[in-house]
Design a protein around this motif. Structure first.
Motif, short mmCIF file in Angstrom:
data_model
loop_
_atom_site.label_atom_id
_atom_site.label_comp_id
_atom_site.label_asym_id
_atom_site.label_seq_id
_atom_site.Cartn_x
_atom_site.Cartn_y
_atom_site.Cartn_z
N ASN A 411 42.18 21.19 63.33
CA ASN A 411 43.50 21.64 63.74
C ASN A 411 44.11 22.50 62.63
OD1 ASN A 411 43.70 20.19 66.28
ND2 ASN A 411 43.81 18.33 65.05
N LEU A 412 45.17 23.24 62.98
CA LEU A 412 45.82 24.10 61.99
C LEU A 412 46.90 23.32 61.24
CD1 LEU A 412 46.01 27.61 63.67
CD2 LEU A 412 44.35 26.71 62.05
N LEU A 413 46.45 22.33 60.49
CA LEU A 413 47.28 21.57 59.56
C LEU A 413 46.60 21.65 58.20
CD1 LEU A 413 48.02 18.43 61.76
CD2 LEU A 413 49.62 20.24 61.20
N TRP A 414 47.37 21.75 57.12
CA TRP A 414 46.77 22.05 55.82
C TRP A 414 45.72 21.02 55.41
CZ3 TRP A 414 46.55 19.32 51.29
CH2 TRP A 414 47.35 18.18 51.20
N ASP A 415 45.96 19.71 55.70
CA ASP A 415 45.04 18.70 55.20
C ASP A 415 43.70 18.71 55.93
OD1 ASP A 415 46.43 17.79 57.45
OD2 ASP A 415 46.13 15.68 56.93
#
Length: 463
Positions: A411-415
């Motif tokens: 997913n496009l989440l930093w972590d």
């Protein structure tokens, strides 16, 4: 992400380990077995207005083929298991639906895939599984049942929280006999086959690529066997200004205090203060074709791709289209974030001196029934839900430009890019790029896509 190769570029962007493939046409192609590729989709039921894209395979069939055709080994990287529906379990999101309703939902597809894995194990195929701890209420029950009484089934759970303080095994990868594989967004969940929209790639006879992915698989297996308290350190992350747990061989650890990596297939990558540098990864030169897809093949294709919409709007005059899933479990801040991206258009048009001709467009993708999901019965009372929980969503994670396609599991989440295990396939192969573009266009142009409204403009455009 789709980028058109002209003065006005167009980029389509949809919401680790990277495998990049560069197609080439060489003189030895006649004697070298070709790697074959098909794009793969899951399309939820009750979406009659979605345009059909010819030549795309179904996730259910690909999973059954991989398990059914495996003769020696089957390796799986799994986030969680719910292939067998549980409409009789009061704790399940399937609870309360009739057998007829479950059949209409396509739940039998998941049971068929699970049987195919069981059959492979019963044929003495070596089945190895690396997984996260799973999700409520099933957790790892299905994989544990596969391993019970079968010495040829190895089932390990890897908790990234013990190593990095957060993150999970989020990859969705199947590898059969070291040559055939699936990489994509589909979980080992019956809903991922018939109630959630997924995108992946199916590769056949791709020994060089499969070998690289197997090294990654082996590293995860090895990591699961190590004591995290012995092999991890707490460091200061100067970028985020926080203390973090990392493996003791990480580049976040000072060189003099860094331990030697126990992983057999470690690949060194350029880094900046511990973080991987943003650059094009190592690429394979492997002959590849797409059976039954009519597209002219040309030579090597290389380009620059940025994942920052404002950057490409201003510097490359790009047209960016972003398609974002909208469902019952949206993150609260999503709409505000997307509106801030749309504000790029206001900045672009704010002055004629900007000489900016790019544009950002964003739509929500709403699968019909997304807001009526959950158990049919709750605490003995009939609910208004008409679909099982955690379904009716566009779950694909891919980007396509005019020259490059990227299909991933993150997913496009930093972590997801720093503490989460993900696997991606990237290619410049023109047929794959073209067909992935068709998949995006079918979604974008469908009645299930709704524009995100921009923020009000604080000033008038300068004339």
């Amino acid at each position: 992400m789709v980028m058109r190769d002209s003065f006005l570029h167009g980029i389509l962007l949809l919401f680790s380990f990277f495998v990049f493939f560069a197609h080439h046409a060489g003189a030895d192609q006649e004697t070298t077995p070709r790697c074959k590729a098909w794009l793969v989709q899951s399309i939820p039921t009750d979406m009659p207005h979605l345009k059909h894209v010819p030549g795309v395979l179904s996730t259910e069939e690909v999973f059954r083929w991989l398990a059914g055709n495996a003769t020696e080994r089957l390796d799986l990287i799994v986030q969680y298991w719910q292939l067998v529906a549980s409409p009789e379990n009061p704790l399940s999101g399937d609870y309360g639906y009739s057998s007829e309703e479950m059949k209409t939902f396509g739940a039998d597809a998941g049971a068929g895939v699970y049987r195919a894995i069981e059959d492979a194990a019963d044929r003495s195929v070596s089945v190895r599984i690396v997984q996260h701890s799973g999700v409520y209420p099933d957790y790892c029950n299905e994989s544990s049942k596969l391993a019970y009484g079968r010495p040829n089934v190895e089932n390990v759970t890897l908790l990234f929280d013990d190593w990095w303080g957060s993150g999970i095994v989020h990859a969705k990868v199947w590898i059969a006999d070291g040559k055939d594989m699936y990489i994509g967004s589909a979980n080992n969940d019956w809903k991922s086959l018939t109630q959630v929209k997924e995108v992946g790639v199916y590769l056949v006879d791709c020994h060089p690529i499969a070998k690289k992915v197997e090294v990654y698989f082996q590293n995860l297996m090895k990591l699961s066997s190590l004591n995290s308290s012995t092999y991890s350190k707490r460091i200061w992350d100067s970028v985020w200004q926080v203390h973090r747990n990392v493996p003791c061989w990480s580049h976040f650890v000072n060189a003099r205090d860094r331990c030697r990596s126990p992983l057999p297939g470690l690949v060194e990558t350029p880094h900046v203060i511990g973080y991987p540098a943003l650059e094009n990864p190592y690429m394979f030169d492997v002959p590849m074709n797409m059976p039954d897809y009519n597209h002219n093949i040309c030579g090597n294709h290389r380009s620059y791709v940025s994942f920052s919409p404002p950057e490409v709007v201003f510097s490359k005059h790009a047209r960016v289209k972003i398609l974002v899933a909208y469902w019952a479990h949206n993150i609260d801040s999503t709409d505000q974030y997307l509106k801030s991206l749309l504000y790029t258009n206001t900045l672009c048009e704010s002055s004629r001196y900007n000489r900016c001709t790019g544009k950002v467009e964003i739509k929500y993708y709403k699968v019909p029934g997304f807001n009526m999901t959950g158990a049919a019965v709750n605490k003995g009372q009939k609910t208004a839900n008409i679909y099982p929980a955690y379904s009716r969503v566009n779950h694909g994670k891919y980007a396509v430009s005019d020259v490059r396609a990227h299909i991933g599991t993150s997913n496009l989440l930093w972590d997801y890019f720093f503490t989460t295990a993900g696997v991606s396939f990237g290619t410049y192969h023109p047929a794959i790029v073209s067909q992935l573009q068709e998949i995006f266009d079918a979604d974008w142009d469908s009645p299930y896509s709704v524009p995100v409204e921009p923020l009000a403009r604080p000033w008038r455009t300068e004339k």
